[in-house]
Scaffold this active site. Structure first.
Site, PDB file in Angstrom:
ATOM      1  N   SER A   1       7.544   0.152  -7.262  1.00 22.74           N
ATOM      2  CA  SER A   1       8.366   0.562  -6.117  1.00 22.74           C
ATOM      3  C   SER A   1       9.812   0.974  -6.974  1.00 22.74           C
ATOM      4  CB  SER A   1       8.641  -0.380  -5.133  1.00 22.74           C
ATOM      5  OG  SER A   1       9.638  -0.050  -4.175  1.00 22.74           O
TER       6      SER A   1
ATOM      7  N   ASP B   1       0.024   3.081   1.483  1.00 25.60           N
ATOM      8  CA  ASP B   1       1.390   2.706   1.397  1.00 25.60           C
ATOM      9  C   ASP B   1       2.418   3.144   2.427  1.00 25.60           C
ATOM     10  OD1 ASP B   1       4.197   2.196   0.623  1.00 25.60           O
ATOM     11  OD2 ASP B   1       3.464   2.618  -1.520  1.00 25.60           O
TER      12      ASP B   1
ATOM     13  N   HIS C   1       1.955  -1.177  -0.037  1.00 26.75           N
ATOM     14  CA  HIS C   1       3.076  -1.059  -1.003  1.00 26.75           C
ATOM     15  C   HIS C   1       3.047  -1.967  -2.028  1.00 26.75           C
ATOM     16  CE1 HIS C   1       6.660   0.457  -2.498  1.00 26.75           C
ATOM     17  NE2 HIS C   1       7.469  -0.393  -2.087  1.00 26.75           N
TER      18      HIS C   1
END
Length: 539
Positions: A197, A408, A448
């Protein structure tokens, strides 16, 4: 006076012995050398030792960063005997970085690892530190220049913004290297980075601007092109609205839409398993969930035409007023893993309030618009877009492995495809030519960074620290150890091993090899829970 001289001499002799543990008789133990780092480690005037302590295996280590946003997992059970060192490093007259170095007793491979941050980046990844230290890495993690998953410290402080964008990771990397070399009194053999991320964006920043710091970089779901990422999250929120709005879908309605999308697209890959293997081939008809005459959500679990229009627009690419792409479309199948219906996007709102406009009263509801997104796309403070070719990485002979979950709901996976193809075009290199230093692995069914309906566990950051019994899961084939094998043995990964597992029990239900782009996963037949039932096909 004589007593003072003797005390100074004894202290000096201890410091020399601590810095040179392999020489002389009665040299300090690992524990003693660790405890005295505050006296022996003084790399420069900017660096201060905050903590130096020996931590035995099995310690219930409580997260010392007590900001409420850093308390999702407030403690870590250490897995090996280690030396813990906490440093503070000044980066400007108004900013500083705090970092932790966890240095294992058994460091026979002499591997060094820096971990990235998530979100707005002020929380240290202690659970991941515990696992990677157990793997034998001297592991570094840092607070990205401020405390907490918030942008508030960036208000009227460009030094903190610069730390967040790039300086904190480089500062922590260099300070950590000095500490590790000093403590072990030996050179680091190989240096690695792993993040997801915002941490994935940090990894790309290192690959683009200072690749010489790492032999291998693992970057998951990278948040690059971040201004447009935050703009599309604002677009989603404004599109969905608030409870009571005609266009608003509740969490339950998004679940229903996810189920309808799976009904239409799950079987495209030959297996009905809750995973859309290639979401970009899924073109669902959203109107299939629309109410007929006299029907309502309460009576028939259906959506109004206005709500269907909301969904349809969600799955469209986000274009600017000039007709150019701002950000790729949402991933079909990621609906319940998203904060699309979770209210005002806090990351975007805080970034604009505190880092861009320097106005805590800036109002998201009245001031965010497509025109604002257009204004923001060209703002690139300290290069936060992280959207450059990999010329330096190639020149230095270093390696980059990226991966992105195709379920995601936070960072649309299309962005990683888009960056890969951008690098290919701008550097004039085919996929075969890129393979020598850059490989990308899409991970179907991964949300994610962690979790998901598919084979999401790939031995990555934010996974290894949160899975119960992770020590019992083979590390071979995961992203980190595949990078180690690529760097140290010259064996580049063609696939990444993914496992579908319960993170609370550590029980594994299936295993699959995820293919290197541009190849795609293909079901070959047989039991879909076995990796032999899957292969890789050329585009």
């Amino acid at each position: 006076m004589k007593s003072s001289i003797l005390t100074f001499t004894a202290s000096l002799l201890f410091s020399l012995a601590a810095a040179n543990p392999g020489h002389g008789h009665g040299q300090p133990t690992f524990q003693q050398r660790c405890a005295h780092l505050a006296q022996t480690f003084h790399p420069d005037h900017k660096t201060q030792v905050l903590v130096a302590q020996f931590v035995p295996s099995g310690t219930n280590f409580t997260n010392p960063d007590n900001h409420p946003t850093c308390q999702s997992k407030p403690f870590t059970i250490t897995l090996t005997d280690m030396c813990r060192l906490r440093l503070k490093v000044k980066t400007s007259h108004t900013s500083e970085v705090e970092l932790e170095a966890w240095m294992p007793l058994d460091w026979n491979k002499k591997r060094y690892l820096v971990l990235g941050n998530g979100g707005l980046g002020g929380c240290i990844a202690y659970p991941d530190m515990g696992f990677t230290t157990w793997l034998g890495f001297a592991t570094i993690a840092h607070n990205n220049g401020h405390l907490g998953d918030t942008a508030e410290p960036m208000l009227n402080n460009p030094g903190v913004v610069e730390d967040y964008v790039w300086r904190a990771v480089k500062t922590a990397t260099q300070a950590g290297k000095k500490a590790v070399k000093h403590f072990y009194n030996t050179a680091i053999r190989k240096s690695y980075y792993m993040g997801c991320s915002s941490g994935g964006r940090q990894g790309l920043k290192a690959a683009q601007d200072f690749p010489e710091e790492f032999d291998g970089i693992v970057a998951g779901a990278p948040a690059n092109d971040i201004n447009n990422l935050w703009s599309i999250s604002g677009h989603y929120y404004k599109l969905n609205g608030n409870p009571g709005d005609a266009r608003y879908l509740s969490a339950a309605q998004w679940v229903a839409m996810r189920n309808e999308i799976l009904r239409q697209c799950d079987g495209l890959d030959g297996v009905t398993d809750g995973v859309i293997e290639e979401p970009r081939t899924c073109k669902p008809r959203f109107e299939a969930l629309m109410c007929g005459a006299g029907q309502t959500w309460a009576s028939h679990q259906c959506l109004t035409a206005t709500q269907v229009d909301t969904v349809r627009r969600l799955y469209e690419p986000y274009y600017g007023t000039d007709g150019k792409l701002l950000y790729p479309e949402f991933d079909p199948g990621a609906e319940v893993n998203s904060d699309v219906w979770g209210g005002e996007p806090p990351g975007a709102a805080e970034w604009w309030k505190y880092a861009i406009f320097n106005d805590p009263n800036w109002d998201f509801h009245t001031q965010f618009s497509l025109q604002m997104a257009m204004d923001m796309k060209n703002l690139d403070p300290y290069g936060i877009s992280t959207w450059k070719p990999l010329a330096k990485l190639k020149q230095k002979g270093r390696k980059l492995l990226t991966y992105h979950g195709l379920q995601d709901g936070v960072i649309n996976s299309g962005n990683s495809y888009r960056y890969y193809e951008y690098v290919s075009r701008t550097m004039g290199l085919t996929s075969t030519e890129l393979d020598s230093f850059y490989r990308y692995f899409p991970i179907p069914g991964q949300s994610h960074c962690h979790s998901g309906a598919g084979n999401w566990y790939v031995g990555a950051t934010s996974q290894v620290g949160r899975v119960l019994g992770a020590k019992n899961i083979p590390t071979e084939g995961g992203v980190l150890m595949s990078m180690v094998k690529w760097v140290e043995e010259g064996i580049a990964p063609e696939t990444i091993t993914g496992r579908n597992m319960n993170s609370q029990t550590g029980v594994q239900s299936s295993i699959k090899e995820h293919c290197k782009w541009p190849k795609k996963n293909k079901y070959l037949g047989g039991n879909p829970n076995l990796k032999e039932s899957w292969g890789c096909t050329n585009p």
